[in-house]
Write a protein that holds these residues in place. Sequence first.
Motif, PDB file in Angstrom:
ATOM      1  N   ALA A 109       5.324  74.655  31.028  1.00  0.00           N
ATOM      2  CA  ALA A 109       5.167  73.314  30.449  1.00  0.00           C
ATOM      3  C   ALA A 109       5.854  72.232  31.273  1.00  0.00           C
ATOM      4  CB  ALA A 109       5.686  73.298  29.013  1.00  0.00           C
ATOM      5  N   VAL A 110       6.826  72.609  32.096  1.00  0.00           N
ATOM      6  CA  VAL A 110       7.598  71.592  32.823  1.00  0.00           C
ATOM      7  C   VAL A 110       7.548  71.750  34.334  1.00  0.00           C
ATOM      8  CG1 VAL A 110       9.152  71.086  30.904  1.00  0.00           C
ATOM      9  CG2 VAL A 110       9.738  72.923  32.519  1.00  0.00           C
ATOM     10  N   ASN A 200      13.921  69.069  26.922  1.00  0.00           N
ATOM     11  CA  ASN A 200      14.227  68.475  28.220  1.00  0.00           C
ATOM     12  C   ASN A 200      15.263  67.356  28.051  1.00  0.00           C
ATOM     13  OD1 ASN A 200      12.951  66.187  27.272  1.00  0.00           O
ATOM     14  ND2 ASN A 200      11.079  66.475  28.485  1.00  0.00           N
ATOM     15  N   GLN A 204      12.779  65.446  24.381  1.00  0.00           N
ATOM     16  CA  GLN A 204      11.460  65.929  23.966  1.00  0.00           C
ATOM     17  C   GLN A 204      11.518  67.448  23.801  1.00  0.00           C
ATOM     18  OE1 GLN A 204       9.656  62.841  23.309  1.00  0.00           O
ATOM     19  NE2 GLN A 204       7.959  63.920  24.290  1.00  0.00           N
ATOM     20  N   PHE A 205      10.755  67.933  22.833  1.00  0.00           N
ATOM     21  CA  PHE A 205      10.696  69.375  22.627  1.00  0.00           C
ATOM     22  C   PHE A 205       9.673  70.019  23.539  1.00  0.00           C
ATOM     23  CE2 PHE A 205      11.756  67.667  18.365  1.00  0.00           C
ATOM     24  CZ  PHE A 205      13.013  68.229  18.244  1.00  0.00           C
ATOM     25  N   ILE A 206       9.983  71.219  23.999  1.00  0.00           N
ATOM     26  CA  ILE A 206       8.998  72.053  24.672  1.00  0.00           C
ATOM     27  C   ILE A 206       8.556  73.147  23.715  1.00  0.00           C
ATOM     28  CG2 ILE A 206       8.724  73.823  26.469  1.00  0.00           C
ATOM     29  CD1 ILE A 206      10.721  70.652  26.976  1.00  0.00           C
ATOM     30  N   GLU A 207       9.506  73.677  22.968  1.00  0.00           N
ATOM     31  CA  GLU A 207       9.182  74.772  22.053  1.00  0.00           C
ATOM     32  C   GLU A 207      10.235  74.802  20.945  1.00  0.00           C
ATOM     33  OE1 GLU A 207       6.885  78.646  21.589  1.00  0.00           O
ATOM     34  OE2 GLU A 207       6.835  77.515  23.450  1.00  0.00           O
ATOM     35  N   ILE A 208       9.760  75.022  19.730  1.00  0.00           N
ATOM     36  CA  ILE A 208      10.642  75.256  18.581  1.00  0.00           C
ATOM     37  C   ILE A 208      10.184  76.541  17.912  1.00  0.00           C
ATOM     38  CG2 ILE A 208      11.354  74.432  16.302  1.00  0.00           C
ATOM     39  CD1 ILE A 208      10.729  71.590  17.241  1.00  0.00           C
ATOM     40  N   LEU A 226      18.010  70.925  14.172  1.00  0.00           N
ATOM     41  CA  LEU A 226      17.457  70.213  15.320  1.00  0.00           C
ATOM     42  C   LEU A 226      18.504  69.274  15.920  1.00  0.00           C
ATOM     43  CD1 LEU A 226      13.830  69.439  14.065  1.00  0.00           C
ATOM     44  CD2 LEU A 226      14.512  71.024  15.888  1.00  0.00           C
ATOM     45  N   ARG A 230      19.872  69.529  19.751  1.00  0.00           N
ATOM     46  CA  ARG A 230      19.769  68.408  20.684  1.00  0.00           C
ATOM     47  C   ARG A 230      21.088  68.185  21.415  1.00  0.00           C
ATOM     48  NH1 ARG A 230      15.828  64.637  20.522  1.00  0.00           N
ATOM     49  NH2 ARG A 230      15.254  65.383  18.442  1.00  0.00           N
TER      50      ARG A 230
ATOM     51  N   ILE F 208       8.340  78.448  11.649  1.00  0.00           N
ATOM     52  CA  ILE F 208       7.749  77.323  12.369  1.00  0.00           C
ATOM     53  C   ILE F 208       7.674  77.710  13.836  1.00  0.00           C
ATOM     54  CG2 ILE F 208       8.062  74.917  13.118  1.00  0.00           C
ATOM     55  CD1 ILE F 208       9.730  74.461  10.584  1.00  0.00           C
ATOM     56  N   ALA F 210       6.336  75.855  17.249  1.00  0.00           N
ATOM     57  CA  ALA F 210       5.703  74.684  17.838  1.00  0.00           C
ATOM     58  C   ALA F 210       5.875  74.744  19.339  1.00  0.00           C
ATOM     59  CB  ALA F 210       6.351  73.416  17.292  1.00  0.00           C
ATOM     60  N   ALA F 211       4.785  74.511  20.060  1.00  0.00           N
ATOM     61  CA  ALA F 211       4.860  74.605  21.513  1.00  0.00           C
ATOM     62  C   ALA F 211       4.098  73.461  22.154  1.00  0.00           C
ATOM     63  CB  ALA F 211       4.263  75.928  21.986  1.00  0.00           C
ATOM     64  N   GLY F 212       4.740  72.822  23.108  1.00  0.00           N
ATOM     65  CA  GLY F 212       4.033  71.866  23.934  1.00  0.00           C
ATOM     66  C   GLY F 212       3.163  72.634  24.911  1.00  0.00           C
ATOM     67  N   GLU F 213       1.889  72.333  24.919  1.00  0.00           N
ATOM     68  CA  GLU F 213       0.996  73.033  25.837  1.00  0.00           C
ATOM     69  C   GLU F 213       0.971  72.268  27.147  1.00  0.00           C
ATOM     70  OE1 GLU F 213      -0.740  75.907  25.171  1.00  0.00           O
ATOM     71  OE2 GLU F 213       0.319  76.032  23.254  1.00  0.00           O
ATOM     72  N   GLU F 214       1.740  72.686  28.090  1.00  0.00           N
ATOM     73  CA  GLU F 214       1.879  72.017  29.380  1.00  0.00           C
ATOM     74  C   GLU F 214       2.295  70.558  29.190  1.00  0.00           C
ATOM     75  OE1 GLU F 214      -1.442  72.917  31.895  1.00  0.00           O
ATOM     76  OE2 GLU F 214      -1.625  74.921  31.029  1.00  0.00           O
ATOM     77  N   THR F 215       3.039  70.308  28.104  1.00  0.00           N
ATOM     78  CA  THR F 215       3.577  68.978  27.860  1.00  0.00           C
ATOM     79  C   THR F 215       4.740  69.121  26.885  1.00  0.00           C
ATOM     80  OG1 THR F 215       3.083  66.765  27.120  1.00  0.00           O
ATOM     81  CG2 THR F 215       2.002  68.517  25.944  1.00  0.00           C
ATOM     82  N   THR F 216       5.241  68.013  26.372  1.00  0.00           N
ATOM     83  CA  THR F 216       6.373  68.039  25.443  1.00  0.00           C
ATOM     84  C   THR F 216       6.009  67.234  24.208  1.00  0.00           C
ATOM     85  OG1 THR F 216       7.301  66.044  26.424  1.00  0.00           O
ATOM     86  CG2 THR F 216       7.992  68.136  27.380  1.00  0.00           C
ATOM     87  N   PHE F 217       6.876  67.269  23.179  1.00  0.00           N
ATOM     88  CA  PHE F 217       6.576  66.488  21.982  1.00  0.00           C
ATOM     89  C   PHE F 217       7.852  65.921  21.390  1.00  0.00           C
ATOM     90  CE2 PHE F 217       7.689  69.860  18.901  1.00  0.00           C
ATOM     91  CZ  PHE F 217       7.618  70.980  19.698  1.00  0.00           C
ATOM     92  N   SER F 218       7.680  64.907  20.546  1.00  0.00           N
ATOM     93  CA  SER F 218       8.838  64.152  20.049  1.00  0.00           C
ATOM     94  C   SER F 218       9.149  64.511  18.597  1.00  0.00           C
ATOM     95  CB  SER F 218       8.522  62.662  20.130  1.00  0.00           C
ATOM     96  OG  SER F 218       7.506  62.365  19.183  1.00  0.00           O
TER      97      SER F 218
END
Lengths: 248, 248, 248, 248, 248, 248
Positions: A109-110, A200, A204-208, A226, A230, F208, F210-218
């Motif tokens: 992802a990064v 990162n 921003q989350f990559i995986e939870i 969370l 962080r 839960i 949650a995964a960013g698929e080749e990206t990140t999330f807030s």
Amino acid sequence: MSADTSVPRADGRLPGQLRPLRFQNHIAPHAAGSTLIEWGNTRVICGVTIEESVPRWMKDQKVTGGWITAEYSMLPYSTLDRKARDISKLKLDGRSQEIQRLIGRSLRAVLDLEKFGSRTAWIDCDVLQADGGTRTASITGACVALGLAIRKLMAEGKITENPLTPIAAVSCGVVGGRPLLDLNYLEDKDAAVDMNVVMNGNGQFIEIQAAGEETTFSDSELAELLRLSRSGVTELLKLQAAAIESGS
Amino acid sequence: MSADTSVPRADGRLPGQLRPLRFQNHIAPHAAGSTLIEWGNTRVICGVTIEESVPRWMKDQKVTGGWITAEYSMLPYSTLDRKARDISKLKLDGRSQEIQRLIGRSLRAVLDLEKFGSRTAWIDCDVLQADGGTRTASITGACVALGLAIRKLMAEGKITENPLTPIAAVSCGVVGGRPLLDLNYLEDKDAAVDMNVVMNGNGQFIEIQAAGEETTFSDSELAELLRLSRSGVTELLKLQAAAIESGS
Amino acid sequence: MSADTSVPRADGRLPGQLRPLRFQNHIAPHAAGSTLIEWGNTRVICGVTIEESVPRWMKDQKVTGGWITAEYSMLPYSTLDRKARDISKLKLDGRSQEIQRLIGRSLRAVLDLEKFGSRTAWIDCDVLQADGGTRTASITGACVALGLAIRKLMAEGKITENPLTPIAAVSCGVVGGRPLLDLNYLEDKDAAVDMNVVMNGNGQFIEIQAAGEETTFSDSELAELLRLSRSGVTELLKLQAAAIESGS
Amino acid sequence: MSADTSVPRADGRLPGQLRPLRFQNHIAPHAAGSTLIEWGNTRVICGVTIEESVPRWMKDQKVTGGWITAEYSMLPYSTLDRKARDISKLKLDGRSQEIQRLIGRSLRAVLDLEKFGSRTAWIDCDVLQADGGTRTASITGACVALGLAIRKLMAEGKITENPLTPIAAVSCGVVGGRPLLDLNYLEDKDAAVDMNVVMNGNGQFIEIQAAGEETTFSDSELAELLRLSRSGVTELLKLQAAAIESGS
Amino acid sequence: MSADTSVPRADGRLPGQLRPLRFQNHIAPHAAGSTLIEWGNTRVICGVTIEESVPRWMKDQKVTGGWITAEYSMLPYSTLDRKARDISKLKLDGRSQEIQRLIGRSLRAVLDLEKFGSRTAWIDCDVLQADGGTRTASITGACVALGLAIRKLMAEGKITENPLTPIAAVSCGVVGGRPLLDLNYLEDKDAAVDMNVVMNGNGQFIEIQAAGEETTFSDSELAELLRLSRSGVTELLKLQAAAIESGS
Amino acid sequence: MSADTSVPRADGRLPGQLRPLRFQNHIAPHAAGSTLIEWGNTRVICGVTIEESVPRWMKDQKVTGGWITAEYSMLPYSTLDRKARDISKLKLDGRSQEIQRLIGRSLRAVLDLEKFGSRTAWIDCDVLQADGGTRTASITGACVALGLAIRKLMAEGKITENPLTPIAAVSCGVVGGRPLLDLNYLEDKDAAVDMNVVMNGNGQFIEIQAAGEETTFSDSELAELLRLSRSGVTELLKLQAAAIESGS
């Protein structure tokens, strides 16, 4: 519910405190980048090998850029009772399977695979001592080892622009009703909720991944975990940067 | 043929000279005994795990005493080209199979299983960096790790008399017509004859394995190689004793 | 210590005496060369199959010449207690693995792969009855089967010059304090030292494997065992030559 | 359609004629009973091992009597192109699987397991040379080997009454429009219909397997093939009886 | 011996009566053709996937036309006691192996591979509920699913002429002395003779498999069973044609 | 960012709308409980088998109560390109491994193993058609199948109190910048963030991921996705209750 920061844990740490962390780089000098991450009593060897080719399916499907793949294993003497090698059972351990998929997904992802170029990065994480948090130590250490490998590729002129956005991973959980950061094995065993977070530097989350261990958890518990994660990740990213910077 | 001791080798050593050797004990604290043997650029993690039971066949056949078993593996980043894990091929590597049988046989020959008691010693050797002589480094390191584990068992009162006679293993070979002690990878690749010797402190052999590498060898070459090995083992046994003695 | 030649062994042989040896060639007519070696009560089927191609890695690395590879297996009814087939356990037996590597290495050392040409010789050794010395019988028989296969290739004009230097293998050991040649199963079980030697007709060694069986051995024992082996191999090479010569 | 008995086949046989058959008993002396059946150019080693126990499931389910199990394999040099061993692919060959189930089923149908007593008979059939009809040769040979093993058990007083009703198996097929008995490899390759029949001396069937090879077949073809098979089995049973009687 | 048609069976059927049969087409819409065959209490999902390429060996050997291959498996909840998945044992079940070879062979005999064109048909049969006759249900259902897939290929203009001759399969057996058609599980368990027949609409056989279950059978029993099968297949072929015709 | 509820998706649904859901119970009558969940174009067979015993390790460690274990597999015809069976590769698919661990963990968290009693529930989920959300369909369907199995056990008097707290699972993700509930395959492929949530009726989380698929999330994206999930789960739990209640 809130983290009572005045009562220390069994090992003396505050609820939001990480265990001591140390990187011993170049533990495996034949790798393009390697580090031994020592995080409390958890120790993981992270080695990155570069192969100047990509998997056949990428060639067949004319996918450009590079590839990254991860493998995770516990060395037989890393646990209190000896852990049999996968090959002796002819089966890859289910938990290892799950963890190595997480490591690969997180780094994929990064890492900008176009900038990385038409090559494969093999990430290998071998646990030397397991005391909780081996998957987050693997991701955190692998990111350092990959950073070192990329420095080497850049020094050799094979890559011109750094394709990697640093990430770190940390565990947390609810133990005895208290949200705690960076669980060791004993805390992990008693945790009602167990969470792993990959983030990162921009928050921003990559995986939870959060799981109730034979129980459930609420929105507010999630929020507090969370918050702890962080803060942990922020600290980890600084230690990683220093480790990559120092080189040796 | 004789070893011309006046001409140094590519790495500056004399024909009968060992590479520098160092033991880093307790590399894997969950093991009963462990050491990282660094022998030139060859590095092997040796871990000994004790299981307070014996294999089922011993119970079924009413064999008394303990048991010892060894496993050997090369970590993926230990070689210049990444070495795929056995589990990815579902087959234990043939060379690894051969080496782990040698390690087990060698230690079984010098561990008094009656004195050791009704328990199993698992010897695990994982190569961190391969630069020639990984099998002899494994035996030599495993003997230290086993020594440390036995010290622990004796300290805990589980064993009353030391059941282990120390041994060491060293490689030698004929390279460019010269018998040389302790070959590194480059020398090994060019060797016409390749020999591994396991010996104890009384100059007795536990195991000799000598192979012409696409060639043959004579009685006199064998004699010279055995002479070199004997001197190497004598030196190794001193370093091992110091490593076990120091404990840490 | 010396071999008291006046006292016969349990089966009436003198210390330096081989068991009776017989080759039954063409036991498997679809093979390019095959023989059933009967050596005392040990019987091994040795078959050589020729494939007019070489392994992919040789093509990829542009290695010229041919290749040779060996497989060894014990048929289920070759032992007193039935031996389960490898496939039923999904694992190649460790001892078989070790032995087939030895067979392959030994023949590779004496087959000129350039002269042999761009083809692969598959050596298969299947034990029909096991009474000690199956690995040395395999090598000795495989050399005959390979000799027959080469005769066939030469008769077909595919090879112009014989690429094989004949070798033979024999076991010896120290039993009840006496060095003995060519151990049968009962002697092997009681042996303090067990050695296998592969030699050619010039008295040069191809391979020596000597192991103390839960004990150690001295220089003088080694010397006496080597002397016995040398005499055994000389005799074996004559019998092999006659078997290949006779053709049928 | 009828079998024109006046026109010989490619190998000179009449349509209803068996290939020459020979049993070489005790080929594997460690087995309780063994024979090498040579049937034309097809050769199969049949070995019977007796284990004085029964499978765990029989004990668990309190099933009395004995058990019989069969394994079939083609030796690598039994075919014109080398046949890779199952273990090298980690998979039991599908055809071998099917054949060994047929062998086991056939013998289980005619062995009185109560009279046989609480033991296991392992039937192993290893093809030394394949020239058509290896499955029928395996059953026919296995019945002889089992007969020899039972003679031995009776001589040892372990069994008081012969628990085995002899059976034989033979192949037949429609080739070039003609029903033929006992197909060799070339005939089998061209057969439009391929049938294997297992029968006892009373003309009762144990098993019939008939398959159109990329075609179909009629009632009358079936009838003619069954007639040929019956005559073949009658002849085979005599040869088997003589082989068991002779003992050696 | 004759089938006494006046006495009904345990489930009320006459000796020559099939269990009720129903096809639920398009059960797996991603397949090119699929049906759920419900035959009494036996239920099998039959799915046909088309791959627009042929196996490598066909290309290498320049064999023209298409290919067909079959796989059979019992879902874990299809049996009264849960059936473990093959992957958990790392071995394809022997009975499944045998059955999938039968399915493939049967369809290969009646599919014109030249007309089918250079593509592969994968036939997958997964048993949802097992109550006897799963292999005949698989063949009968697979023929419908393949018919649907071919209709689709013809509608898409990929095939111009129907390459498939319909077939059906049915079991029969001798139970309590009476020949019965289409055995359910309880009848099958008690059957002295068990037979499976694959036929086409012209009364031609594709495959006959008859086995005495721990007993033998006579010519007349065989004849009566074949008569029953023929009548069963005639009925089945009508139901299949209707199912393919209806499409949905 | 907010979910614009006025613009429909490609399939006409609103951002927070589930695909149509239907349960077809008793699809596999030999199971203790089974259902075919059809959720949009995703179809999964969920079967629960009860074994009246617990794993050996529970007996050995004297752990009381029952056990639950889950397996997940994609049927070969469930995908557009045929998915090879695990057994053909001798490896359990990594994704399947991960999913079946999730299913088992989720149900283990809400099944009171003491009340369930000393028995094992095997949960098997086999995908018949894959169109996104197979893991959440598996959990949601498995909970219904387990509910049906428990009803049966209670009806048989084997369990006195319902040990299961119902849960449901749903996927959501960020697609084209919009948070969407219950992604189908095309949406899933384009999702920047992909999340799976397992919840109970009290709004508590079980898991839960949650995964960013080749990206990140807030944080805010996470919050919005959790809100969507909560509303989806509420609806799902009603449908599940009705399905269990109806029984058939």
